[in-house]
Design a protein around this motif. Structure first.
Motif, PDB file in Angstrom:
ATOM      1  N   VAL A   1       0.881  -1.175   0.000  1.00 20.28           N
ATOM      2  CA  VAL A   1       0.000   0.000   0.000  1.00 20.28           C
ATOM      3  C   VAL A   1       0.913   1.218   0.000  1.00 20.28           C
ATOM      4  CG1 VAL A   1      -1.824   1.251   1.201  1.00 20.28           C
ATOM      5  CG2 VAL A   1      -1.740  -1.254   1.334  1.00 20.28           C
ATOM      6  N   ARG A   2       0.871   1.977  -1.089  1.00 21.34           N
ATOM      7  CA  ARG A   2       1.710   3.178  -1.195  1.00 21.34           C
ATOM      8  C   ARG A   2       0.836   4.424  -1.169  1.00 21.34           C
ATOM      9  NH1 ARG A   2       4.109  -0.240  -5.082  1.00 21.34           N
ATOM     10  NH2 ARG A   2       6.207  -0.909  -4.498  1.00 21.34           N
ATOM     11  N   THR A   3       1.256   5.407  -0.386  1.00 20.37           N
ATOM     12  CA  THR A   3       0.567   6.692  -0.406  1.00 20.37           C
ATOM     13  C   THR A   3       1.547   7.778  -0.821  1.00 20.37           C
ATOM     14  OG1 THR A   3       1.039   7.089   1.949  1.00 20.37           O
ATOM     15  CG2 THR A   3      -1.053   6.025   1.411  1.00 20.37           C
ATOM     16  N   VAL A   4       1.058   8.717  -1.608  1.00 17.86           N
ATOM     17  CA  VAL A   4       1.842   9.899  -1.979  1.00 17.86           C
ATOM     18  C   VAL A   4       1.079  11.105  -1.458  1.00 17.86           C
ATOM     19  CG1 VAL A   4       2.793  11.279  -3.854  1.00 17.86           C
ATOM     20  CG2 VAL A   4       2.779   8.785  -4.038  1.00 17.86           C
ATOM     21  N   ILE A   5       1.714  11.819  -0.508  1.00 18.39           N
ATOM     22  CA  ILE A   5       1.073  12.976   0.100  1.00 18.39           C
ATOM     23  C   ILE A   5       1.915  14.241  -0.072  1.00 18.39           C
ATOM     24  CG2 ILE A   5       2.078  12.623   2.408  1.00 18.39           C
ATOM     25  CD1 ILE A   5      -0.728  13.355   3.546  1.00 18.39           C
ATOM     26  N   ASN A   6       3.105  14.100  -0.657  1.00 21.15           N
ATOM     27  CA  ASN A   6       3.952  15.267  -0.943  1.00 21.15           C
ATOM     28  C   ASN A   6       3.178  16.200  -1.886  1.00 21.15           C
ATOM     29  OD1 ASN A   6       5.831  17.123  -1.907  1.00 21.15           O
ATOM     30  ND2 ASN A   6       7.467  15.629  -2.127  1.00 21.15           N
TER      31      ASN A   6
END
Length: 307
Positions: free
Chosen positions: A274-279
């Protein structure tokens, strides 16, 4: 055909090449724009617009990648590619290669290659260019390109990402996952996560993120089941959306601004990553970006209120 028409016809291909070399939507768009400027400024007779443009975008991308690699080595926390919702270039004859190569897992593997190896691999393995075309694009001999490809294949082989082949089954599992996430259903999440599942976030030091990767079914399920119901209480919503060709979702704040994306790797009927990108720097092309720090403060307040 007029130059503009020739360029626009090839723009999807040019972007797709640049994105796979760079892993960045913004940098790929800039590379394509620079390619147009060079094409438009050329007064010499061009025998093949495709050859000229693919060579230009490849060489521009190689130069950009060389400088980008230094920045990525100094990046705060895990670095992930900028999320891509849809690949503009379609080729039915190479649909499998195109789909696999745009996944986050594949793009992260490509990060292990040198800029030349990466470019040769993308042109030859993904887009099926002949070695003569590859050699012209990267400015090396055909023999050198063959050696570069051998090395690139060796690096890619062991870590080659594998995904659930059946798209329908993959989407059904993702639907169950996001339903369980919304409900804070820890037992339901446990059933869907692989034993060695990894939960990793990319905030780049510019947004709240996990201090370190979370691994294992129990740890990942506990974190997911505790955090997302709290986010719902502060009016965070999400919509299912393919991310880099894999199941995922876009999360938004109460004003509809993009908070982060989540992408899932599915294999053998379980979610492996599970990958999240919040940048925020990696989300602007998806729409107005939320203030993740403000949302994080609201979530913490909601947690305190619930004890």
């Amino acid at each position: 055909m007029h130059k503009v028409e020739e360029f626009e016809e090839l723009r999807p291909l040019l972007f797709s090449i640049a994105y796979r070399i760079l892993g960045s939507v913004g940098e790929a768009e800039d590379a394509v724009q620079e390619t147009w400027l060079r094409f438009d400024a050329t007064t010499a007779r061009i025998a093949s617009a495709k050859a000229f443009l693919t060579t230009a975008v490849t060489r521009i991308s190689i130069d950009v990648l060389r400088s980008a690699r230094v920045r990525r080595e100094e990046y705060a926390g895990p670095w992930f590619p900028e999320p891509l919702l849809s690949d503009p270039y379609q080729d039915p004859a190479r649909s499998a290669e195109l789909a696999d190569s745009v996944s986050m897992a594949a793009l992260l593997l490509l990060e292990r290659l040198s800029p030349l190896e990466r470019s040769v691999f993308v042109l030859r393995e993904v887009f099926g260019f002949g070695f003569d075309e590859v050699a012209a694009a990267v400015g090396r001999s055909e023999a050198a390109c063959r050696q570069l490809l051998v090395r690139a294949r060796r690096h890619m082989r062991d870590g080659r990402p594998r995904f659930e082949a059946d798209r329908r089954e993959r989407q059904e599992l993702a639907t169950r996952f996001f339903d369980a996430l919304k409900d804070g259903d820890m037992a339901g999440l446990r059933k869907l996560l692989a034993a060695d599942v990894q939960l990793v976030g990319d905030g780049g030091g510019k947004a709240p993120q996990l201090a370190k990767a979370v691994s294992g079914t129990e740890n990942a399920a506990r974190l997911l089941a505790s955090v997302f119901p709290l986010m719902a209480r502060v009016d965070v919503t999400f919509e299912p959306q393919e991310i880099n060709g894999q199941p995922g979702a876009i999360f938004r704040d109460r004003d509809g601004k993009v908070l982060h994306i989540m992408a899932l790797d599915v294999l053998d009927g379980r979610i492996r990553t599970v990958r999240t990108v919040i940048n925020p720097d990696k989300l602007g092309h998806l729409g107005p970006v939320a203030d993740a720090w403000a949302v994080d403060r609201e979530v913490k307040q909601a947690r305190r209120r619930t004890g």
